[in-house]
Design an enzyme around this catalytic site. Structure first.
Site, PDB file in Angstrom:
ATOM      1  N   ASN A  35       0.837  -1.208   0.000  1.00  0.00           N
ATOM      2  CA  ASN A  35       0.000   0.000   0.000  1.00  0.00           C
ATOM      3  C   ASN A  35       0.868   1.253   0.000  1.00  0.00           C
ATOM      4  OD1 ASN A  35      -2.591   1.217   0.061  1.00  0.00           O
ATOM      5  ND2 ASN A  35      -2.342   1.677   2.237  1.00  0.00           N
ATOM      6  N   PHE A  80       4.661  -0.709  12.051  1.00  0.00           N
ATOM      7  CA  PHE A  80       3.533  -0.070  11.359  1.00  0.00           C
ATOM      8  C   PHE A  80       2.861  -1.026  10.370  1.00  0.00           C
ATOM      9  CE2 PHE A  80       6.575   3.507  11.981  1.00  0.00           C
ATOM     10  CZ  PHE A  80       5.764   4.417  12.638  1.00  0.00           C
ATOM     11  N   SER A 124      -4.792   1.491  17.723  1.00  0.00           N
ATOM     12  CA  SER A 124      -5.791   2.461  17.277  1.00  0.00           C
ATOM     13  C   SER A 124      -6.820   2.704  18.363  1.00  0.00           C
ATOM     14  CB  SER A 124      -6.491   1.883  16.043  1.00  0.00           C
ATOM     15  OG  SER A 124      -7.676   2.584  15.782  1.00  0.00           O
ATOM     16  N   ALA A 125      -7.374   3.918  18.355  1.00  0.00           N
ATOM     17  CA  ALA A 125      -8.454   4.258  19.291  1.00  0.00           C
ATOM     18  C   ALA A 125      -9.673   3.374  19.074  1.00  0.00           C
ATOM     19  CB  ALA A 125      -8.837   5.730  19.097  1.00  0.00           C
ATOM     20  N   TYR A 149     -10.752  -5.341  11.086  1.00  0.00           N
ATOM     21  CA  TYR A 149      -9.535  -4.534  11.238  1.00  0.00           C
ATOM     22  C   TYR A 149      -9.326  -4.184  12.714  1.00  0.00           C
ATOM     23  CZ  TYR A 149      -6.690  -0.352  11.618  1.00  0.00           C
ATOM     24  OH  TYR A 149      -5.749   0.571  12.030  1.00  0.00           O
ATOM     25  N   LYS A 153      -6.236  -5.209  15.658  1.00  0.00           N
ATOM     26  CA  LYS A 153      -5.474  -4.327  16.563  1.00  0.00           C
ATOM     27  C   LYS A 153      -5.651  -4.804  18.006  1.00  0.00           C
ATOM     28  CE  LYS A 153      -3.731  -1.737  13.556  1.00  0.00           C
ATOM     29  NZ  LYS A 153      -2.305  -1.874  13.300  1.00  0.00           N
ATOM     30  N   TYR A 191      -3.504   5.417  18.221  1.00  0.00           N
ATOM     31  CA  TYR A 191      -3.645   6.653  17.449  1.00  0.00           C
ATOM     32  C   TYR A 191      -5.111   7.043  17.387  1.00  0.00           C
ATOM     33  CZ  TYR A 191       0.609   4.746  15.125  1.00  0.00           C
ATOM     34  OH  TYR A 191       1.822   4.185  14.809  1.00  0.00           O
ATOM     35  N   ASN A 193      -7.067  10.223  15.051  1.00  0.00           N
ATOM     36  CA  ASN A 193      -7.232  10.338  13.589  1.00  0.00           C
ATOM     37  C   ASN A 193      -6.038  11.059  12.956  1.00  0.00           C
ATOM     38  OD1 ASN A 193      -9.975   9.757  14.661  1.00  0.00           O
ATOM     39  ND2 ASN A 193     -10.530   9.886  12.508  1.00  0.00           N
ATOM     40  N   ARG A 306     -23.086   6.385   8.443  1.00  0.00           N
ATOM     41  CA  ARG A 306     -22.310   5.240   7.948  1.00  0.00           C
ATOM     42  C   ARG A 306     -22.314   4.153   9.030  1.00  0.00           C
ATOM     43  NH1 ARG A 306     -15.999   6.218   6.415  1.00  0.00           N
ATOM     44  NH2 ARG A 306     -15.839   6.604   8.643  1.00  0.00           N
TER      45      ARG A 306
HETATM   46  P1  NAD Z   1      -0.206   2.532   5.288  1.00  0.00           P
HETATM   47  O1  NAD Z   1      -1.012   1.505   4.568  1.00  0.00           O
HETATM   48  O2  NAD Z   1       0.109   3.799   4.584  1.00  0.00           O
HETATM   49  O3  NAD Z   1       1.171   1.884   5.801  1.00  0.00           O
HETATM   50  C1  NAD Z   1       1.283   0.525   6.138  1.00  0.00           C
HETATM   51  C2  NAD Z   1       2.494   0.007   5.384  1.00  0.00           C
HETATM   52  O4  NAD Z   1       2.679  -1.378   5.703  1.00  0.00           O
HETATM   53  C3  NAD Z   1       2.348   0.092   3.874  1.00  0.00           C
HETATM   54  O5  NAD Z   1       3.492   0.724   3.346  1.00  0.00           O
HETATM   55  C4  NAD Z   1       2.258  -1.355   3.408  1.00  0.00           C
HETATM   56  O6  NAD Z   1       2.790  -1.549   2.136  1.00  0.00           O
HETATM   57  C5  NAD Z   1       3.047  -2.059   4.515  1.00  0.00           C
HETATM   58  N1  NAD Z   1       2.696  -3.465   4.738  1.00  0.00           N
HETATM   59  C6  NAD Z   1       1.473  -4.026   4.949  1.00  0.00           C
HETATM   60  N2  NAD Z   1       1.603  -5.344   5.169  1.00  0.00           N
HETATM   61  C7  NAD Z   1       2.932  -5.639   5.083  1.00  0.00           C
HETATM   62  C8  NAD Z   1       3.698  -6.814   5.236  1.00  0.00           C
HETATM   63  N3  NAD Z   1       3.109  -7.995   5.484  1.00  0.00           N
HETATM   64  N4  NAD Z   1       5.033  -6.744   5.097  1.00  0.00           N
HETATM   65  C9  NAD Z   1       5.639  -5.550   4.816  1.00  0.00           C
HETATM   66  N5  NAD Z   1       4.971  -4.401   4.679  1.00  0.00           N
HETATM   67  C10 NAD Z   1       3.628  -4.445   4.811  1.00  0.00           C
HETATM   68  O7  NAD Z   1      -0.948   2.818   6.667  1.00  0.00           O
HETATM   69  P2  NAD Z   1      -0.674   3.952   7.759  1.00  0.00           P
HETATM   70  O8  NAD Z   1      -1.846   4.865   7.759  1.00  0.00           O
HETATM   71  O9  NAD Z   1       0.692   4.491   7.610  1.00  0.00           O
HETATM   72  O10 NAD Z   1      -0.782   3.082   9.078  1.00  0.00           O
HETATM   73  C11 NAD Z   1       0.361   2.530   9.721  1.00  0.00           C
HETATM   74  C12 NAD Z   1      -0.108   1.683  10.885  1.00  0.00           C
HETATM   75  O11 NAD Z   1      -0.880   2.492  11.767  1.00  0.00           O
HETATM   76  C13 NAD Z   1      -1.013   0.517  10.471  1.00  0.00           C
HETATM   77  O12 NAD Z   1      -0.713  -0.583  11.287  1.00  0.00           O
HETATM   78  C14 NAD Z   1      -2.394   1.049  10.771  1.00  0.00           C
HETATM   79  O13 NAD Z   1      -3.309   0.016  11.030  1.00  0.00           O
HETATM   80  C15 NAD Z   1      -2.144   1.893  12.004  1.00  0.00           C
HETATM   81  N6  NAD Z   1      -3.149   2.939  12.220  1.00  0.00           N
HETATM   82  C16 NAD Z   1      -3.407   3.830  11.222  1.00  0.00           C
HETATM   83  C17 NAD Z   1      -4.375   4.805  11.405  1.00  0.00           C
HETATM   84  C18 NAD Z   1      -4.711   5.786  10.301  1.00  0.00           C
HETATM   85  O14 NAD Z   1      -5.749   6.445  10.393  1.00  0.00           O
HETATM   86  N7  NAD Z   1      -3.892   5.948   9.279  1.00  0.00           N
HETATM   87  C19 NAD Z   1      -5.071   4.875  12.628  1.00  0.00           C
HETATM   88  C20 NAD Z   1      -4.771   3.962  13.635  1.00  0.00           C
HETATM   89  C21 NAD Z   1      -3.785   2.993  13.421  1.00  0.00           C
HETATM   90  N1  UDP Z   2     -16.903  11.001   7.077  1.00  0.00           N
HETATM   91  C1  UDP Z   2     -17.845  11.601   6.268  1.00  0.00           C
HETATM   92  N2  UDP Z   2     -17.734  11.434   4.911  1.00  0.00           N
HETATM   93  C2  UDP Z   2     -16.732  10.715   4.337  1.00  0.00           C
HETATM   94  C3  UDP Z   2     -15.749  10.113   5.175  1.00  0.00           C
HETATM   95  C4  UDP Z   2     -15.889  10.275   6.547  1.00  0.00           C
HETATM   96  O1  UDP Z   2     -18.772  12.249   6.747  1.00  0.00           O
HETATM   97  O2  UDP Z   2     -16.696  10.591   3.092  1.00  0.00           O
HETATM   98  C5  UDP Z   2     -16.995  11.174   8.538  1.00  0.00           C
HETATM   99  C6  UDP Z   2     -17.176   9.864   9.289  1.00  0.00           C
HETATM  100  O3  UDP Z   2     -18.545   9.541   9.385  1.00  0.00           O
HETATM  101  C7  UDP Z   2     -16.543  10.198  10.642  1.00  0.00           C
HETATM  102  C8  UDP Z   2     -15.474  11.232  10.303  1.00  0.00           C
HETATM  103  O4  UDP Z   2     -15.790  11.731   9.001  1.00  0.00           O
HETATM  104  O5  UDP Z   2     -17.500  10.828  11.455  1.00  0.00           O
HETATM  105  C9  UDP Z   2     -14.072  10.641  10.279  1.00  0.00           C
HETATM  106  O6  UDP Z   2     -14.111   9.499   9.445  1.00  0.00           O
HETATM  107  P1  UDP Z   2     -12.794   8.731   9.008  1.00  0.00           P
HETATM  108  O7  UDP Z   2     -13.205   7.578   8.141  1.00  0.00           O
HETATM  109  O8  UDP Z   2     -11.812   9.694   8.458  1.00  0.00           O
HETATM  110  O9  UDP Z   2     -12.187   8.224  10.404  1.00  0.00           O
HETATM  111  P2  UDP Z   2     -12.796   7.225  11.509  1.00  0.00           P
HETATM  112  O10 UDP Z   2     -14.168   6.844  11.127  1.00  0.00           O
HETATM  113  O11 UDP Z   2     -11.863   6.096  11.490  1.00  0.00           O
HETATM  114  O12 UDP Z   2     -12.762   7.996  12.779  1.00  0.00           O
END
Ligand code: NAD
Ligand code: UDP
Length: 352
Positions: A35, A80, A124-125, A149, A153, A191, A193, A306
């Site tokens: 990704n 990550f 994640s929260a 998902y 976590k 984390y 958002n 949603r």
């Molecule tokens: P992202 O998809 O941009 O980064 C994840 C990376 O992991 C990618 O580069 C992907 O290619 C790599 N990856 C996935 N599976 C792999 C594997 N088996 N081996 C090697 N590489 C692999 O996502 P992000 O937003 O940077 O998130 C990073 C971490 O934080 C994730 O674990 C995600 O679940 C967690 N997280 C993200 C958010 C968010 O909103 N972005 C919120 C809470 C937690």
């Molecule tokens: N949301 C929205 N329209 C969209 C995407 C998200 O109204 O196209 C809203 C969603 O309902 C939530 C907030 O934006 O209240 C944050 O959503 P996001 O998917 O970014 O994060 P998460 O749901 O994981 O907190």
């Protein structure tokens, strides 16, 4: 310190790589580019003027992982790597459990073989579930997740916590941590958002396909890649009727990882730490702030709620401040300014 970032080419990993390098640490990355793109790593090197040891590999491939960890012998691993799309996890639960759990198990097994002890994990929260009332504190019981998902976590937190407990018992039984029984140090970061981009606009979030998340959707709308935003529900029990979240600038989050990795390398045990701002903002607050940052209002219409959305989610951010001496310093103005700088400078993302 030398840190190894699994998934370091991704959105949060690449920003953390910048923050770690700028804090004077060395960084190695393992990513399979599922990704993400190699271009993100090249840009991190450009921003910092420093080099990253990059390994293209699947973290769950234990033989490759062993070779890489043997070469690097990092002081801390920041894990990550994982699949993270909520909707996709409902359609492909087995792939999500396989990838997310396997990467964590492989890391723990190889770390034990090599005597590596320190790991920071991206949680994640979402693990607070639907029944806890914000602000969420780390000592609240974890709740029921609304999708696979979230459960990955929840389970990875449990696996890491159990592995740490076992390592502490083994170390106590051996009377020393120098003869093969080394106690783990685990930091579970929850984390809220993560949004925004590096101030340079050179790296940012580049989701594949139509974004599910609010901020990348709005950013793509502003560069003409989407037609309008649907706000998911305006009948919640909040001041403007839309859901509230704790939006944290990704560079604040990245700097939180620097502190967490330093803490992890200096302690033993398991710590759960929220990374959020403690400030809730509604969907319409973000729509307005982004419109101001990009100079034209965001087109939106109100749609139905949603499925799976919680009304409110925000952090109690005190523990991070107390334990790590870290708190977020950027607000939604900076978030929208930097997200816009990234998206307007890179309308098609990394374009790979
Ligand atoms: P992202 O998809 O941009 O980064 C994840 C990376 O992991 C990618 O580069 C992907 O290619 C790599 N990856 C996935 N599976 C792999 C594997 N088996 N081996 C090697 N590489 C692999 O996502 P992000 O937003 O940077 O998130 C990073 C971490 O934080 C994730 O674990 C995600 O679940 C967690 N997280 C993200 C958010 C968010 O909103 N972005 C919120 C809470 C937690
Ligand atoms: N949301 C929205 N329209 C969209 C995407 C998200 O109204 O196209 C809203 C969603 O309902 C939530 C907030 O934006 O209240 C944050 O959503 P996001 O998917 O970014 O994060 P998460 O749901 O994981 O907190």
């Amino acid at each position: 310190m030398k840190a190894l970032l699994t998934g370091g080419a991704g959105y949060i990993g690449s920003h953390t790589a910048v923050a770690m390098l700028e804090a004077g640490h060395e960084v190695a990355v393992i990513d399979n580019y599922y990704n993400s793109s190699a271009e993100a790593i090249r840009r991190v090197e450009k921003i910092t003027g420093k080099n990253i040891n990059m390994y293209e590999a699947d973290v769950a491939d234990k033989d490759k992982l062993r070779d890489i960890l043997k070469t690097e012998m990092p002081d801390c691993i920041i894990h990550f790597a994982g699949l993270k799309a909520v909707g996709e996890s409902v359609e492909k639960p087995v792939e999500y459990y396989r990838n997310n759990i396997d990467t964590t198990l492989a890391l723990l097994e190889v770390m034990k073989e090599l005597g590596l002890t320190n790991i920071v994990f991206s949680s994640s929260a979402t693990v607070y579930g639907e029944d806890n009332v914000p602000p969420f504190t780390e000592d609240m019981p974890k709740g029921r997740c609304t999708n696979p998902y979230g459960w990955t976590k929840w389970m990875q937190e449990q696996i890491l916590t159990d592995a740490q407990l076992a390592s502490a018992s083994a170390a106590a039984a051996s009377g020393t941590d120098g003869d093969g029984a080394a106690e783990l140090s685990v930091v579970l970061l929850r984390y809220f958002n993560p949004v925004g981009a590096h101030e340079s606009g050179m790296i940012g979030e580049d989701p594949k396909g139509i974004p599910n998340n609010l901020m990348p959707y709005i950013s793509q709308l502003a560069v003409g890649r989407r037609d309008h935003l649907t706000v998911f529900g305006d009948d919640y029990d909040t001041p403007d009727g839309t859901c509230r979240r704790d939006y944290i600038h990704v560079m604040d989050l990245a700097e939180g990882h620097v502190k967490a990795a330093e803490y992890c390398a200096a302690h033993k045990g398991t710590e759960v730490i929220n990374l959020g701002t403690g400030e809730p903002y509604s969907v319409l607050d973000m729509v307005k702030a982004f419109g101001e940052a990009c100079g034209s209002p965001v087109r939106y219409e109100i749609g139905p709620r949603r499925a799976g959305d919680v009304q409110d989610s925000w952090a109690d951010a005190d523990k991070a401040k107390r334990l790590l001496g870290w708190e977020a310093s950027r607000g939604i103005r900076e978030i929208c300014r930097d997200a816009w700088k990234w998206q307007s400078g890179n309308p098609e993302g990394y374009g790979e």
